[in-house]
Design a protein around this motif. Sequence first.
Motif, PDB file in Angstrom:
ATOM      1  N   GLN A 161      -7.496   5.703  10.310  1.00 27.04           N
ATOM      2  CA  GLN A 161      -8.413   6.902  10.829  1.00 27.04           C
ATOM      3  C   GLN A 161      -8.821   7.380   9.600  1.00 27.04           C
ATOM      4  OE1 GLN A 161      -8.866   7.533  13.888  1.00 27.04           O
ATOM      5  NE2 GLN A 161      -7.678   5.849  14.749  1.00 27.04           N
ATOM      6  N   MET A 162     -10.091   7.875   9.543  1.00 24.11           N
ATOM      7  CA  MET A 162     -10.694   8.514   8.509  1.00 24.11           C
ATOM      8  C   MET A 162     -10.190  10.144   8.479  1.00 24.11           C
ATOM      9  SD  MET A 162     -12.206   6.155   7.235  1.00 24.11           S
ATOM     10  CE  MET A 162     -13.417   6.763   5.709  1.00 24.11           C
ATOM     11  N   ASP A 163      -9.554  10.567   9.152  1.00 25.17           N
ATOM     12  CA  ASP A 163      -9.249  12.059   9.141  1.00 25.17           C
ATOM     13  C   ASP A 163      -8.423  12.430   7.948  1.00 25.17           C
ATOM     14  OD1 ASP A 163     -10.244  12.351  11.557  1.00 25.17           O
ATOM     15  OD2 ASP A 163      -8.435  12.085  12.762  1.00 25.17           O
ATOM     16  N   GLY A 164      -8.818  13.198   7.254  1.00 24.63           N
ATOM     17  CA  GLY A 164      -8.123  13.627   5.948  1.00 24.63           C
ATOM     18  C   GLY A 164      -8.780  13.174   4.582  1.00 24.63           C
ATOM     19  N   PHE A 165      -9.454  12.106   4.916  1.00 24.11           N
ATOM     20  CA  PHE A 165     -10.156  11.376   3.812  1.00 24.11           C
ATOM     21  C   PHE A 165     -11.706  12.026   3.396  1.00 24.11           C
ATOM     22  CE2 PHE A 165      -7.670   7.984   5.211  1.00 24.11           C
ATOM     23  CZ  PHE A 165      -6.929   7.474   4.186  1.00 24.11           C
TER      24      PHE A 165
ATOM     25  N   GLY B 205     -15.345   7.645  12.460  1.00 23.04           N
ATOM     26  CA  GLY B 205     -14.323   8.168  12.167  1.00 23.04           C
ATOM     27  C   GLY B 205     -12.974   7.209  11.825  1.00 23.04           C
ATOM     28  N   TYR B 206     -13.370   5.926  11.928  1.00 18.83           N
ATOM     29  CA  TYR B 206     -12.226   4.913  11.816  1.00 18.83           C
ATOM     30  C   TYR B 206     -12.850   3.743  10.979  1.00 18.83           C
ATOM     31  CZ  TYR B 206     -14.130   2.618  15.763  1.00 18.83           C
ATOM     32  OH  TYR B 206     -14.965   2.033  16.594  1.00 18.83           O
ATOM     33  N   ALA B 207     -12.082   3.259  10.247  1.00 18.45           N
ATOM     34  CA  ALA B 207     -12.403   1.931   9.685  1.00 18.45           C
ATOM     35  C   ALA B 207     -11.571   0.594  10.319  1.00 18.45           C
ATOM     36  CB  ALA B 207     -12.107   1.885   8.067  1.00 18.45           C
ATOM     37  N   GLN B 208     -12.143  -0.483  10.612  1.00 24.38           N
ATOM     38  CA  GLN B 208     -11.706  -1.702  11.155  1.00 24.38           C
ATOM     39  C   GLN B 208     -11.384  -2.507   9.977  1.00 24.38           C
ATOM     40  OE1 GLN B 208     -14.031  -2.514  14.604  1.00 24.38           O
ATOM     41  NE2 GLN B 208     -12.404  -2.393  16.087  1.00 24.38           N
ATOM     42  N   ILE B 209     -10.148  -3.151   9.714  1.00 24.92           N
ATOM     43  CA  ILE B 209     -10.281  -3.789   8.547  1.00 24.92           C
ATOM     44  C   ILE B 209     -10.064  -5.282   8.697  1.00 24.92           C
ATOM     45  CG2 ILE B 209      -8.547  -4.336   6.281  1.00 24.92           C
ATOM     46  CD1 ILE B 209     -10.028  -1.515   6.527  1.00 24.92           C
ATOM     47  N   TYR B 210      -9.174  -5.767   9.687  1.00 35.70           N
ATOM     48  CA  TYR B 210      -8.963  -7.079   9.795  1.00 35.70           C
ATOM     49  C   TYR B 210     -10.133  -8.030  10.349  1.00 35.70           C
ATOM     50  CZ  TYR B 210      -3.812  -6.129   8.702  1.00 35.70           C
ATOM     51  OH  TYR B 210      -2.951  -5.694   8.010  1.00 35.70           O
TER      52      TYR B 210
ATOM     53  N   PHE C  75       0.956  -1.183   0.105  1.00 38.72           N
ATOM     54  CA  PHE C  75      -0.146  -0.061  -0.046  1.00 38.72           C
ATOM     55  C   PHE C  75       0.790   1.220   0.005  1.00 38.72           C
ATOM     56  CE2 PHE C  75      -2.401  -3.323   1.580  1.00 38.72           C
ATOM     57  CZ  PHE C  75      -3.862  -2.897   1.159  1.00 38.72           C
ATOM     58  N   SER C  76       0.689   2.229  -1.251  1.00 36.15           N
ATOM     59  CA  SER C  76       1.564   3.284  -1.034  1.00 36.15           C
ATOM     60  C   SER C  76       1.036   4.456  -0.291  1.00 36.15           C
ATOM     61  CB  SER C  76       1.600   3.930  -2.656  1.00 36.15           C
ATOM     62  OG  SER C  76       0.056   4.023  -3.034  1.00 36.15           O
ATOM     63  N   ASN C  77      -0.211   4.357   0.119  1.00 35.79           N
ATOM     64  CA  ASN C  77      -0.660   5.554   1.000  1.00 35.79           C
ATOM     65  C   ASN C  77      -0.088   5.288   2.430  1.00 35.79           C
ATOM     66  OD1 ASN C  77      -2.265   7.335   2.796  1.00 35.79           O
ATOM     67  ND2 ASN C  77      -3.992   7.211   1.024  1.00 35.79           N
ATOM     68  N   ARG C  78       0.681   5.993   3.152  1.00 33.36           N
ATOM     69  CA  ARG C  78       1.185   5.913   4.466  1.00 33.36           C
ATOM     70  C   ARG C  78       0.180   5.886   5.616  1.00 33.36           C
ATOM     71  NH1 ARG C  78       4.667   2.313   4.739  1.00 33.36           N
ATOM     72  NH2 ARG C  78       3.450   2.027   2.847  1.00 33.36           N
ATOM     73  N   LYS C  79      -1.193   6.395   5.137  1.00 33.97           N
ATOM     74  CA  LYS C  79      -2.239   6.626   5.991  1.00 33.97           C
ATOM     75  C   LYS C  79      -2.921   5.248   6.355  1.00 33.97           C
ATOM     76  CE  LYS C  79      -3.251  11.631   5.816  1.00 33.97           C
ATOM     77  NZ  LYS C  79      -4.438  12.551   5.428  1.00 33.97           N
ATOM     78  N   MET C  80      -2.645   4.587   5.284  1.00 36.35           N
ATOM     79  CA  MET C  80      -3.392   3.024   5.151  1.00 36.35           C
ATOM     80  C   MET C  80      -2.348   2.023   5.812  1.00 36.35           C
ATOM     81  SD  MET C  80      -5.774   3.804   1.718  1.00 36.35           S
ATOM     82  CE  MET C  80      -6.422   2.028   2.021  1.00 36.35           C
ATOM     83  N   GLY C  81      -1.151   1.961   4.927  1.00 36.82           N
ATOM     84  CA  GLY C  81      -0.339   0.849   5.350  1.00 36.82           C
ATOM     85  C   GLY C  81       0.581   1.303   6.400  1.00 36.82           C
TER      86      GLY C  81
ATOM     87  N   ILE D 158     -20.838  -1.226   6.501  1.00 33.14           N
ATOM     88  CA  ILE D 158     -19.552  -1.219   7.261  1.00 33.14           C
ATOM     89  C   ILE D 158     -19.116   0.394   6.902  1.00 33.14           C
ATOM     90  CG2 ILE D 158     -17.254  -2.070   7.429  1.00 33.14           C
ATOM     91  CD1 ILE D 158     -18.074  -4.591   7.167  1.00 33.14           C
ATOM     92  N   ILE D 159     -19.234   0.610   5.685  1.00 34.93           N
ATOM     93  CA  ILE D 159     -18.661   1.698   5.124  1.00 34.93           C
ATOM     94  C   ILE D 159     -19.264   3.098   5.992  1.00 34.93           C
ATOM     95  CG2 ILE D 159     -18.494   3.287   3.216  1.00 34.93           C
ATOM     96  CD1 ILE D 159     -18.200   0.779   1.506  1.00 34.93           C
TER      97      ILE D 159
END
Length: 222
Positions: free
Chosen positions: A43-47, A137-142, A25-31, A129-130
């Motif tokens: 965290q959804m801040d900035g999205f 304000g946050y997304a739980q992935i796993y 993942f190139s986006n450091r906010k996600m990876g 979920i979305i």
Amino acid sequence: EMTIATYTGFSIVAFFNILWLSLPFSNRKMGWMLGDGLRETIQMDGFAADKIVSNFLSFNIGEVTIPTGMILLLLLTCFVVSVFFKTKTGLAIYAGGVNPKFAEAAGLNIDRSRVIANIISTVLAGIGIIIYSQGYGYAQIYNGPLNMAFPAVAAILIGGASVNKASITNVIIGTILYQGLVTMTPTVMNAIVHLDISEVIRIIVSNGMIVYALTRKTEGGK
């Protein structure tokens, strides 16, 4: 059938956990900061999607914020699902759930109806979920999806639905009652026993309602 669907879904979640750990993942906010892989919580801040639905036409009454966008989206979803179940495909799914043997004798393809119903429910769950993520304000992935299935089933059962039949009214009433139980019961129990057992209460309410629904006798299960 329900057991197979449950364990299949859980297996898919485990499979995607492997992907989240290995994909770049190139986006450091996600990876992660070092190496490949996706963060466990994003965290959804900035999205742009952060609270996009919650803040739509929202207004305040004193210190309480009324999320008009969330309410409108809920009503729209209920309307679309209600209209769908009045179509030919929707009626076939409904008939297969109420009385599978009668529906099969009438020439309906029960397996096809079950596949369509599972696809639709999965899509609605993904949208849910979305919406949940943008609101909090946050997304739980796993393992985030694992925290959704049983509470949703418990809520609709509390609303009066059975294994064979459910309605939009059961969903709305059940969600209000379930959230009320989960919110108020831990507060009362903590005041009595002076221990934080909120998660225990949630598990008991969720799984208890599911066990009750699966063990009680219904007209179609005699």
